[in-house]
Design an enzyme around this catalytic site. Sequence first.
Site, mmCIF file in Angstrom:
data_model
loop_
_atom_site.group_PDB
_atom_site.id
_atom_site.type_symbol
_atom_site.label_atom_id
_atom_site.label_comp_id
_atom_site.label_asym_id
_atom_site.label_seq_id
_atom_site.Cartn_x
_atom_site.Cartn_y
_atom_site.Cartn_z
ATOM 1 C CE LYS A 23 -1.413 1.637 3.663
ATOM 2 N NZ LYS A 23 -1.960 2.159 5.030
ATOM 3 C CB SER A 166 1.710 10.690 11.258
ATOM 4 O OG SER A 166 1.787 9.658 10.227
ATOM 5 C CB SER A 167 6.625 8.827 9.156
ATOM 6 O OG SER A 167 5.841 7.778 8.748
ATOM 7 C CD GLU A 310 0.106 0.419 9.325
ATOM 8 O OE1 GLU A 310 -0.419 -0.361 9.042
ATOM 9 O OE2 GLU A 310 -0.227 1.586 9.786
ATOM 10 C CG HIS A 337 -2.214 4.362 13.120
ATOM 11 N ND1 HIS A 337 -1.242 3.170 12.823
ATOM 12 C CD2 HIS A 337 -1.642 5.455 13.136
ATOM 13 C CE1 HIS A 337 -0.197 3.694 12.521
ATOM 14 N NE2 HIS A 337 -0.090 4.999 12.878
ATOM 15 N NE ARG A 341 -4.259 0.143 13.415
ATOM 16 C CZ ARG A 341 -3.465 0.149 12.489
ATOM 17 N NH1 ARG A 341 -2.328 0.395 12.306
ATOM 18 N NH2 ARG A 341 -4.248 0.018 11.241
#
Length: 423
Positions: A23, A166-167, A310, A337, A341
């Site tokens: 992805k 977040s990158s 992830e 995310h 999570r």
Amino acid sequence: MTEWIAPTATGPVTASVRLPGSKSMTARALVLSALADGPSAIERPLRARDTELMAGALRAVGVTVDTGRDDRWTVQPGELRGSARVDVGLAGTVMRFAPPVAALAEGTVTFDGDPYARNRPMRPLVEALRGLGVTIEAAPTGGLPLTVHGAGLVEGGEVVIDASASSQLVSALLLSAPRFTKGLVLRHEGPPVPSAPHLRMTTHMLRAAGAVVDDSTPDVWTVEPGPLRGHTWEIEPDLSGAAPFFAAAMVTGGTVTLAGWPVRSWQPVDRLTALLTGLGAEVTQTGEGLTVRGTGALHGIDADLSEVGELTPVVAALAALADSPSRLRGVGHIRLHETDRVAALARELTKVGADVTEHPDGLDITPGPGRSAVFETYDDHRMAHAGAVVGLTVEGVGLSDVACTSKTLPEFPELWAGLVARS
């Protein structure tokens, strides 16, 4: 929604699986192709909700994206135009990568998505674009819904961002930066940027398209202005998507090979190998692909997952089935995310029998006797993967919505059931 009962393995899983493309690589290839000076091709892309939404976002601003073939997509750049509305779904790549592209278009482009998408961090990107002279209207939270008033160009220059959430906030700016009139000098100030391998993927792919990028100074990225070349992108199999299949080998004492894995990869295969080895697996790479073999033992680990957040749901599921406790650290950012999570894993793994303590940046997991339960997925594909892994050995684990796996792997239910049937 119909509850999906995760199949339970009756013996070792032995299989070779061929998965769709990454992805992350597909999304980056689409953006770089859209901004190139000539046509591009994307070989073996991922066809899933997130990547279809990215293709739709680029079409909305005047790019021709042909996704008619499953094995090869083509992209023909065009004059970027506004007067468009973009649905980002729940895709972080779309909501972050597409607005800088829209800033290069003439006219307004409005972005919105699924309800939870409005909770995902966007303010640092919005403020950075404003610092580069882009006019953006955003929600009071600094995120979606937002409207970009494109002027046909972005001057560029120097800007500071806090990308600790977040990158993708960094990658979003870097991917469009070669088209900025003055290029870009981007400085990160704040806690460490998570998911560093994804930043390396971004800079590698920029260079492959002809961009001049300097990332030699920590937390500083310099991109020179200049054309991007049309390119043929060879998309690797999705390493994060392979994680539950590798977990199946580990849980059942079987062997699973990810076919088509390249000798050299832009994905964090070394980090995955170290994690799975620490959990008790044997990992080898041959000409046939990347192979994970379960040794019959599954051990608890103490691991910093900040670079590979992830993988947390699947690693947490393995920890819940291990022979000793685990501590998973460095993943406070995955609270932002598709769902929170960390909290979701704590709730659902507790329901299926583990003793879980939630921390701001991770989880302590002590395995316990498994028990049947409905494993809520929260519209999150990675949560569905975690529930499926637990269901390999715990009978009666029902996923509340397995269809959410269409985000990155629409065929997951069929692939998973076929895999377990061979046990």
